[in-house]
Design an enzyme around this catalytic site. Structure first.
Site: not given
Ligand code: TRP
Ligand code: ZN
Length: 860
Positions: A269, A271-273, A305-306, A309, A328
């Site tokens: 979905g 990613m929370e970088n 959600h992101e 995080h 998570e």
């Molecule tokens: N940490 C992300 C979330 O929960 C999800 C995530 C974990 C992710 N591994 C990934 C997204 C690999 C893309 C690809 O929001």
């Molecule tokens: Zn997450």
């Protein structure tokens, strides 16, 4: 170890084996010269020994080539390092040194979408869980926190937006090479999985947010050229999330810029970088013409959600990947609370309960069952599961129930006070909750270590004026090993005759058996697990009259819906619609169709036909035919008697205003349920109603409702409407995905030709995970009749698909295989067919991801 693991690559890791890192990397400087096939990455790391030892520095590495290594300015000779089997070992001793590693990678060849890759011409990264090692050799584990400074060198003409985490600190053009170098610094120490960089040509939506303490934050959403008009809802959602986290948890954003980049090629979905979220464009882009209400909800909740995080995940992160639920489970719980506040809390609960019962319970009963904090992992990507995420969120929710709103908040405050800037464990979280409330949660914490879904047997008796509800918990087949879990039961006691409330409260079951006693002279029945207060299966045989009473009278709308689901399951198990349960269900549904005064949002849910998976949940051995039959017979019987009423109501409803708000969403979802019911009555007239709903739909939600309903009326109408949609929305991948999903759900042998047809269209790029999930994912998940056909054709189709996909994108393949893993729950013939697929797969060369799933499925 008992496994017969064949190669070192497929070796399991155990939670119990955790040791702190032998070295730390307080600062990381990266210089990245972007090139599609030969990107050069120069990492300058400050590396220092952690503790007293003589170990060599062993870095995780999955780069194409290690070109050069220097330590404190001195080049290493080839015999001073070894690069093999995913490790770069440096054999030169030091206490603290500047380590420079130059390596080369190939983004264009990266079809796994992990590390640095190209998404439709833009460079982007995905590092969680263990993707950073594909960019540069590193201690690629979440407990090594480093301050990153990143310089990216690229052609600014082609890539006007060059981004990385944190703050932009320098930018200059080299007039000799014509290349621009852009430098970013992230002042917050972070683990490598939160690293991100992007270079591309985007449209940019900019806004600002003033935090509660008065700091102005620049908000930037980067989307593909031409998509700017689709990013407003994402921006609004971001601002709401920021405001909500301040109000609810006192958590404020900490950098000057918050960037979101939407890309088309993405495995999950979003990613929370840190400071630079990367999103699947599906969770950013939306307008009413192309996105449904469900899509709007998805954007809002994934953005939230992101964003959440940033504190639960980034400021406080995980010590090791076994602790994934620390961030998570907690973040899902927070985004669920947010969605409940933004929309309808009952609908939120219904949808979480659905996910738990249809997906999580199945996972927990299958070969990949694991506690929310797993003990053993081969491929970490396989553990981003409904167990870690959604059951993890349910466990947090139970803590919230036990401690209360303010007790929970005290626990959160203490958690941040203690652990800001650290990489910690689930135990640390539970300790913060316990200490802040002076409560012993040691027994509660068994939820973290025990897998499986508890089964609650309920028995009710009345002696004199004491009404007793007895609970006993177990997991079938695990009697000796099963430890009692703490189970909060929210309940309401109703008068059996009047439906009036007698009492309402919370009972906490802490032992294998427990009793709730209520003093009353009335004849009563209890409504149990209000608001889905615990993630458990309930075994209770209630007379149909009580079931009906609860459906009509429970204060908690979730429980009214829930009892109706129980009734559906009873009918499926009876295997016929004209039994006693069947007649009761049909009557209840008719009542609901006729009761226009009910809340439209709830009424829509009550009138939704349960999915195959949710009825399957009731069976020890899944009876495919009985479930399929129930799902068509019941609605047919209901519509037989109500079609005129449904038609009248639909005609009266008229158009709903397009805005996305709870009232309008409820109206549209009611309309969808009614249309779907209507499609079970035959006749040309129904077809023309659906066609006219499609033609006159002012938004995508209603078009999709008409299409879904048309699936029940033969293939001609569906195909016709799908073609019409394709014509009106050509070259719009997110709409194309809807077409694929609907086509692949068609119940008839024609579905194979339909899938072939849509896969041959220009929009269908098989290397894009969204396309694969929409077409083939829908086939395996949403087309039970064809997927489970006794010919075995559906299973063979999946087998071929898995082989294809696994070679390019293992993460994607490993998600598609899930429905096969529960093969033991089916009848003998299907068991043999599904197992055959698994056996054949196991004899081919598989990715680590598929290897782990296939082998654990066959080991049972
Ligand atoms: N940490 C992300 C979330 O929960 C999800 C995530 C974990 C992710 N591994 C990934 C997204 C690999 C893309 C690809 O929001
Ligand atoms: Zn997450």
């Amino acid at each position: 170890m008992t496994d017969s693991v064949s190669t070192t690559a497929n070796q399991a890791k155990y939670r119990a084996d955790y040791t702190p890192p032998a070295f730390l990397i307080p600062t990381t400087n990266l210089e990245v010269k972007l090139d599609p096939e030969q990107t050069q990455v120069k990492a300058s790391l400050v590396v220092e020994k952690n503790g007293v030892h003589n170990n060599s520095l062993e870095l995780d590495a999955e780069v194409e080539k290690v070109v050069q290594i220097e330590i404190d300015g001195e080049g290493l000779s080839p015999d001073e390092f070894v690069y093999e089997n995913g490790k770069l070992t440096i054999n030169r001793a030091f206490e603290k040194a500047q380590v420079v590693i130059v390596s080369e990678i190939n983004p264009k060849a990266n079809t796994a979408l992990e590390g640095l890759y190209l998404s439709a011409g833009a460079y982007c990264t995905q590092c969680e869980a263990e993707g950073f090692r594909r960019i540069s050799p590193f201690l690629d584990r979440p407990d090594v926190l480093s301050i990153y400074t990143v310089t990216i060198i690229a052609d600014e003409e082609q890539y006007p937006h060059i981004l990385a985490n944190g703050n932009l600190i320098a930018k200059q053009k080299d007039h000799k090479t014509g290349l621009t170098s852009v430098t970013w610094n992230d002042p917050f120490p972070k683990p490598s999985y939160l690293f991100a960089m992007v270079a591309g040509n985007f449209d940019l939506l900019k806004d600002t947010y003033t935090t509660i303490s008065g700091r102005e934050v620049s908000l930037e959403i980067y989307v593909d050229k031409g998509n700017l008009h689709l990013s407003d809802h994402a921006m609004e959602s971001l601002k709401k999330s920021m405001q909500w986290d301040e109000a609810k948890y006192g958590l404020e954003y900490d950098l000057d810029t918050y960037m979101i980049v939407a890309v088309d090629f993405f495995n999950m979905g979003a990613m929370e970088n840190k400071g630079l979220n990367i999103f699947n464009s599906k969770y950013v882009l939306a307008d009413e013409k192309t996105a449904t209400d469900t899509d709007y909800h998805g954007v809002e909740s994934v953005i939230a959600h992101e964003y959440f995080h940033n504190w639960t995940g980034n400021r406080v992160t995980c010590r090791d990947w076994f602790q994934l639920s620390l961030k998570e489970g907690l973040t899902v719980f927070r985004d669920q609370q947010f969605s409940a506040d933004m929309g309808n809390p009952v609908l939120e609960r219904i949808s979480h309960a659905r996910v738990m019962r249809t997906m999580q319970f199945a996972e927990d009963a299958g070969p990949m069952s694991h506690p929310i904090r797993p003990d053993k992992v081969i491929e970490m990507n396989n553990f981003y599961t409904v167990t870690v995420y959604d059951k993890g969120a349910e466990v947090i929710r139970m803590m919230h129930s036990l401690l209360g709103e303010s007790g929970f908040r005290k626990g959160m405050d203490l958690y941040f006070k203690r652990h800001d800037g650290q990489a910690v464990t689930c135990d640390d979280f539970v300790s913060a909750m316990a200490d802040a409330n002076n409560k012993d949660l040691s027994k509660f914490s068994r939820w973290y270590s025990q897998s499986g879904t508890p089964e609650l047997t309920i028995q009710e008796t009345k002696t004199g004026s004491v009404y007793t509800v007895e609970f006993s918990q177990r997991i079938y087949g695990r009697d000796d090993a099963y430890k009692a879990l703490t189970i909060p039961v929210k309940y309401e006691v109703l008068n059996k005759h009047t439906g009036q409330q007698v009492e309402r409260g919370v009972f906490v079951l802490e032992e294998h058996k427990g009793k709730l006693e209520i003093k009353t002279d009335q004849d009563v029945v209890t409504v149990l697990f209000e608001d889905f207060s615990s993630p458990v299966k309930v075994k209770r045989s209630l007379p149909l009259s009580d079931i009906k009473l609860i459906i009509n009278n429970a204060s908690d709308a979730f429980c009214r819906w829930d009892m109706l689901q129980t009734l559906w399951q009873m009918v499926a198990k009876e295997g016929k619609a004209d039994g006693e349960a069947g007649r009761t269900l049909v009557n209840c549904l008719i009542d609901i169709v006729l009761k226009q005064e009910l809340d439209p949002a709830i009424r829509a849910e009550l009138l939704t036909i349960p999915s195959f998976q949710s009825l399957a949940e009731a069976f020890d051995e899944i009876n495919v035919d009985a479930i399929l039959k129930t799902r068509t017979l019941i609605p047919s019987l209901v519509t037989e008697q109500t079609q005129q009423a449904i038609r009248n109501e639909l005609a009266e409803m008229g158009p709903v205003n397009n805005d996305y708000n709870k009232e309008n969403v409820a109206q549209r979802s009611l309309k969808a349920s009614l249309l779907n019911l209507l499609s079970f009555s035959d006749g040309e007239e129904v077809k023309s109603i659906l066609r006219s709903v499609y033609d006159n739909a002012p938004n995508m939600t209603e078009r999709v409702s008409a299409l879904n309903a048309s699936l029940n009326l033969g293939d001609a109408l569906v195909q016709d409407l799908l073609n019409q949609m394709h014509k009106s929305f050509s070259q719009q991948p997110l709409v194309f995905d809807k077409i694929c999903q609907i086509a692949a759900s068609y119940n008839g042998d024609e579905v194979y030709q339909m899938m072939e047809y849509w896969a041959s269209q220009e929009e269908f790029d098989p290397s894009n995970p969204n396309r694969i999930r929409s077409l083939y994912g829908a086939f395996v998940m949403r087309n039970p009749a064809q997927f489970h056909a006794l010919s075995g054709k559906g299973y063979l189709f999946l087998e071929r698909l898995l082989t294809d996909v696994d070679a390019k994108n293992p993460q994607l393949a490993a998600r598609l295989i899930d429905p096969l893993l529960s093969y033991q729950r089916y009848d003998e013939q299907r068991v043999a067919l599904m197992k055959g697929v698994l056996l054949r797969l196991s004899s081919t060369e598989l990715s680590k991801d598929l290897y782990e799933k296939v082998h654990s499925a066959l080991a049972n």
